[in-house]
Design a protein around this motif. Structure first.
Motif, PDB file in Angstrom:
ATOM      1  N   CYS A 275       0.813  -1.218   0.000  1.00 47.44           N
ATOM      2  CA  CYS A 275       0.000   0.000   0.000  1.00 47.44           C
ATOM      3  C   CYS A 275       0.850   1.273   0.000  1.00 47.44           C
ATOM      4  O   CYS A 275       0.302   2.379  -0.101  1.00 47.44           O
ATOM      5  N   LEU A 276       2.169   1.126   0.130  1.00 50.93           N
ATOM      6  CA  LEU A 276       3.032   2.305   0.221  1.00 50.93           C
ATOM      7  C   LEU A 276       2.873   3.265  -0.958  1.00 50.93           C
ATOM      8  O   LEU A 276       2.825   4.484  -0.738  1.00 50.93           O
ATOM      9  N   PRO A 277       2.785   2.785  -2.218  1.00 53.89           N
ATOM     10  CA  PRO A 277       2.586   3.745  -3.318  1.00 53.89           C
ATOM     11  C   PRO A 277       1.334   4.605  -3.144  1.00 53.89           C
ATOM     12  O   PRO A 277       1.335   5.787  -3.510  1.00 53.89           O
TER      13      PRO A 277
ATOM     14  N   ALA B 261      -1.082   8.720 -10.681  1.00 51.46           N
ATOM     15  CA  ALA B 261      -0.462   9.006  -9.390  1.00 51.46           C
ATOM     16  C   ALA B 261       0.225   7.759  -8.829  1.00 51.46           C
ATOM     17  O   ALA B 261       1.312   7.849  -8.248  1.00 51.46           O
ATOM     18  N   TYR B 262      -0.394   6.612  -9.007  1.00 53.15           N
ATOM     19  CA  TYR B 262       0.178   5.345  -8.527  1.00 53.15           C
ATOM     20  C   TYR B 262       1.517   5.079  -9.207  1.00 53.15           C
ATOM     21  O   TYR B 262       2.510   4.735  -8.551  1.00 53.15           O
ATOM     22  N   ASN B 263       1.562   5.241 -10.527  1.00 58.28           N
ATOM     23  CA  ASN B 263       2.812   5.031 -11.273  1.00 58.28           C
ATOM     24  C   ASN B 263       3.896   6.010 -10.831  1.00 58.28           C
ATOM     25  O   ASN B 263       5.071   5.647 -10.700  1.00 58.28           O
ATOM     26  N   GLN B 264       3.499   7.251 -10.600  1.00 62.50           N
ATOM     27  CA  GLN B 264       4.439   8.277 -10.148  1.00 62.50           C
ATOM     28  C   GLN B 264       5.007   7.913  -8.783  1.00 62.50           C
ATOM     29  O   GLN B 264       6.219   8.079  -8.527  1.00 62.50           O
ATOM     30  N   ALA B 265       4.165   7.394  -7.911  1.00 64.43           N
ATOM     31  CA  ALA B 265       4.612   6.996  -6.574  1.00 64.43           C
ATOM     32  C   ALA B 265       5.561   5.801  -6.657  1.00 64.43           C
ATOM     33  O   ALA B 265       6.566   5.750  -5.927  1.00 64.43           O
ATOM     34  N   CYS B 266       5.255   4.836  -7.517  1.00 62.89           N
ATOM     35  CA  CYS B 266       6.144   3.678  -7.698  1.00 62.89           C
ATOM     36  C   CYS B 266       7.527   4.127  -8.160  1.00 62.89           C
ATOM     37  O   CYS B 266       8.549   3.640  -7.653  1.00 62.89           O
ATOM     38  N   ASP B 267       7.563   5.052  -9.111  1.00 64.49           N
ATOM     39  CA  ASP B 267       8.844   5.569  -9.600  1.00 64.49           C
ATOM     40  C   ASP B 267       9.627   6.247  -8.479  1.00 64.49           C
ATOM     41  O   ASP B 267      10.848   6.086  -8.366  1.00 64.49           O
ATOM     42  N   SER B 268       8.910   6.993  -7.640  1.00 62.91           N
ATOM     43  CA  SER B 268       9.566   7.715  -6.549  1.00 62.91           C
ATOM     44  C   SER B 268      10.159   6.751  -5.518  1.00 62.91           C
ATOM     45  O   SER B 268      11.288   6.947  -5.056  1.00 62.91           O
ATOM     46  N   ILE B 269       9.415   5.691  -5.183  1.00 60.89           N
ATOM     47  CA  ILE B 269       9.920   4.714  -4.207  1.00 60.89           C
ATOM     48  C   ILE B 269      11.114   3.960  -4.787  1.00 60.89           C
ATOM     49  O   ILE B 269      12.115   3.724  -4.095  1.00 60.89           O
ATOM     50  N   ASN B 270      11.015   3.568  -6.059  1.00 57.83           N
ATOM     51  CA  ASN B 270      12.119   2.843  -6.699  1.00 57.83           C
ATOM     52  C   ASN B 270      13.387   3.698  -6.749  1.00 57.83           C
ATOM     53  O   ASN B 270      14.497   3.191  -6.607  1.00 57.83           O
TER      54      ASN B 270
END
Length: 313
Positions: free
Chosen positions: A63-65, A255-264
């Protein structure tokens, strides 16, 4: 003179009573007005909540993203309202999506298959990076799957953890009635019971799995080695056909994809404050979580969907 004093006293009493009556009347009007405004406010808030795209989430790493997107306001484009509804068990997430209180939920393919087998129309839309591990209590001295005979294992019925428990029974050639599957739905309670030596073993995902390993509990099984990708974000089919819902979903995916990129890019530890806030994970434990790659929004693999449906049937 006495009559005059008596008259003055009566006048004072009358004046006081009049003041009290006026005050009570004023308070009464104020209360009614406040109640009316409160009712209108509740109606307004309920209307706004109904129009928003709502996702049920849990205190888990998959759920982090969503937490990252929320905290950075990436869900907001000025005309889109996306809200996260926080739960600590999958069954509560199921209840919310089945009752129409949310449009989507972070779940697993087995749970989705179970709900659909009972007449729900829920689509597993996005595959997550979730994986599950079997950990045994450090004091139980269980080092092999076959040693789970006559032991208690914490899990959730009709979920990937239920399927994993059955997989363990079959793999170790144990008798199913000799492995006691104990339903502990709240993932935090499940971990706490292991820490308190109330369970022999448990199935959990991250970050609860890492917290258990740091407490010296023994890892016996990992779904990544089984090539099981069961984590999903699922949505009710009917409301998602609406034009406004589709637009909200597009904003959600972006937004989900953007968050995944940021965490990676930055790593999980970069979002330590969110892991503490939503997952109750202390900062010093974050470096021990295995490096996890968060993927853009794509559907689950067909073989995983088929496996879950076959298990439920």
């Amino acid at each position: 003179m006495r009559k005059l004093r008596y008259f003055v006293v009566l006048l004072a009493v009358f004046s006081t009573l009049s003041t009290i009556v006026v005050f009570m009347a004023a308070c009464g009007n104020s209360y009614k007005e406040t109640k009316r405004l409160s009712r209108l406010e509740r109606q307004r808030l309920a209307k706004e909540d109904s129009a928003a795209l709502k996702i049920a989430v849990m205190p888990t790493l998959d759920c982090l993203p969503l937490y990252v997107a929320r905290e950075n306001k990436w869900f907001c484009d000025g005309k889109t309202d996306i809200r996260l509804k926080y739960f600590t068990s999958q069954i509560d997430c199921d209840t919310a999506i089945l009752n129409g209180r949310v449009e989507g939920a972070v779940s697993d393919l087995v749970r989705v298959a179970r709900m659909n087998s009972r007449g729900a129309k829920i689509k597993p839309q996005i595959a997550t990076s979730a994986y599950w591990q079997l950990l045994t209590n450090r004091n139980s001295r269980i080092r092999e799957l076959k040693q789970l005979d006559d032991k208690m294992v914490a899990m959730t019925r009709y979920s990937v953890t239920d399927m994993l428990a059955d997989h363990v029974v079959d793999s170790a050639k144990l008798k199913s009635e000799r492995v006691f599957k104990v339903q502990i739905n709240d993932v935090n309670v499940r971990l706490q019971m292991m820490q308190n030596n109330e369970m022999d073993a448990m199935f959990v995902t991250e970050p609860q799995a890492t917290l258990a390993r740091l407490s010296k509990h023994k890892l016996l099984l990992d779904t990544r080695k089984l090539d099981w990708n069961m984590g999903v974000i699922a949505f009710r089919e009917k409301p998602m056909k609406d034009v406004d819902r589709k637009r909200q979903y597009d904003v959600f995916v972006k937004a989900y994809n953007q968050a995944c990129d940021s965490i990676n890019k930055n790593g999980i530890a970069h979002y330590a404050h969110l892991m503490e806030k939503y997952c109750r994970t202390r900062r010093e434990a974050l470096d021990s979580i295995p490096k996890t790659k968060f993927h853009h929004a794509v559907g689950p693999r067909e073989k995983d969907v088929m496996m879950a449906e076959k298990y439920i049937k």
